[in-house]
Scaffold this active site. Structure first.
Site, PDB file in Angstrom:
ATOM      1  N   HIS A 104       0.989   5.339   0.911  1.00  0.00           N
ATOM      2  CA  HIS A 104       0.379   6.407   1.697  1.00  0.00           C
ATOM      3  C   HIS A 104       0.536   7.695   0.902  1.00  0.00           C
ATOM      4  O   HIS A 104       1.647   8.067   0.539  1.00  0.00           O
ATOM      5  CB  HIS A 104       1.104   6.583   3.040  1.00  0.00           C
ATOM      6  CG  HIS A 104       1.061   5.393   3.932  1.00  0.00           C
ATOM      7  ND1 HIS A 104       0.201   5.312   5.006  1.00  0.00           N
ATOM      8  CD2 HIS A 104       1.773   4.237   3.922  1.00  0.00           C
ATOM      9  CE1 HIS A 104       0.397   4.156   5.623  1.00  0.00           C
ATOM     10  NE2 HIS A 104       1.343   3.484   4.987  1.00  0.00           N
ATOM     11  N   HIS A 130       0.835  -1.194   0.000  1.00  0.00           N
ATOM     12  CA  HIS A 130       0.000   0.000   0.000  1.00  0.00           C
ATOM     13  C   HIS A 130       0.871   1.246   0.000  1.00  0.00           C
ATOM     14  O   HIS A 130       1.961   1.255   0.537  1.00  0.00           O
ATOM     15  CB  HIS A 130      -0.988   0.013   1.164  1.00  0.00           C
ATOM     16  CG  HIS A 130      -0.356  -0.145   2.516  1.00  0.00           C
ATOM     17  ND1 HIS A 130       0.118  -1.361   2.994  1.00  0.00           N
ATOM     18  CD2 HIS A 130      -0.126   0.754   3.500  1.00  0.00           C
ATOM     19  CE1 HIS A 130       0.600  -1.183   4.216  1.00  0.00           C
ATOM     20  NE2 HIS A 130       0.464   0.090   4.543  1.00  0.00           N
TER      21      HIS A 130
END
Length: 182
Positions: free
Chosen positions: A170, A168
Site C-alpha cells: 500500500h 501487495h
C-alpha cells in the site's frame, strides 16, 4: 479529549444519556464548547464494528490463502476486473485502492505470485521482486506527487488484517500521516 477517549471513559449507562460537557467560561462568552458524548460513543462503536469486520474478513481470507485459486488481483492483472492503473511494467502493476485510507492510496502488486501470497512466505528467490516492488512504490509516489512524504505498508497474515493473499504494498500519502499507525 477525543471521541475515542471520551467513549472509553464513560460507562455504557452514561453513554445512553445525552451529556454535554462545558468548560468554565465567562458569562459574556458567545458560544460554549460542547462535546456530545452520545455521538462519540456511536463513532467509537462503529470503529469497533469496522475493526471486527476487518478481522473477520482477514481470517476468512486466510483459510483460502494457499488454495491456488485466482485472487481478485490476478483478475485485475488479466484485465477481467477493471482498475485505475497508476503504473505498470513487465513485473508489477500499481492501481488505486477501491477503499482509500488516504487521498493517495495505491496498491503495488507483482504480476506473478510465485508462492508469494504474503511477506511472511518470502524466500531468497523472491529478493529481486521484493526490491522491484519497493522501487515501483517510489515511482508511484513520484507520479502521484507525494515523493516528499509517503508510507509503504505491507500487511502479512490474518493478524495484520491481510485480506487478499497476493503480496501487495500500500502506497499512502497526500495528507499528514500519524505515528504509530494501526
Amino acid at each position: 479529549m477525543s471521541c475515542r477517549y471520551m467513549a472509553a471513559a464513560f460507562s455504557s449507562s452514561l453513554l445512553r444519556s445525552s451529556i454535554t460537557i462545558s468548560p468554565f467560561k465567562p458569562s459574556n462568552a458567545i458560544y460554549p464548547f460542547q462535546f456530545p458524548v452520545r455521538q462519540c460513543a456511536r463513532r467509537a462503536m462503529s470503529r469497533v464494528s469496522a475493526t471486527h469486520d476487518e478481522e473477520a474478513s482477514a481470517k476468512a481470507a486466510a483459510t483460502e490463502a494457499n488454495s491456488g485459486a485466482p485472487t481478485i488481483f490476478d483478475k485485475i492483472i488479466s484485465k477481467e476486473i477493471p482498475s485505475s492503473i497508476v503504473y505498470e511494467d513487465e513485473k508489477v502493476l500499481a492501481f488505486r485502492d477501491i477503499n482509500p485510507q488516504a487521498p493517495v492510496h495505491v496498491l503495488v502488486i507483482p504480476k506473478l505470485r510465485d508462492g508469494l501470497t504474503e511477506l511472511g512466505k518470502a524466500e531468497p528467490r523472491h529478493e529481486d521482486i521484493l526490491g522491484h516492488l519497493l522501487h515501483a512504490s517510489k515511482i508511484v509516489a513520484e507520479k502521484e506527487g507525494i515523493v516528499d512524504g509517503f508510507r509503504v505498508v505491507i500487511n502479512s497474515g490474518a493478524s495484520a488484517c491481510q485480506s487478499v493473499y497476493h503480496l501487495h504494498l500500500h502506497v499512502l500519502g497526500g495528507r499528514q500521516l500519524k505515528w504509530p499507525p494501526g
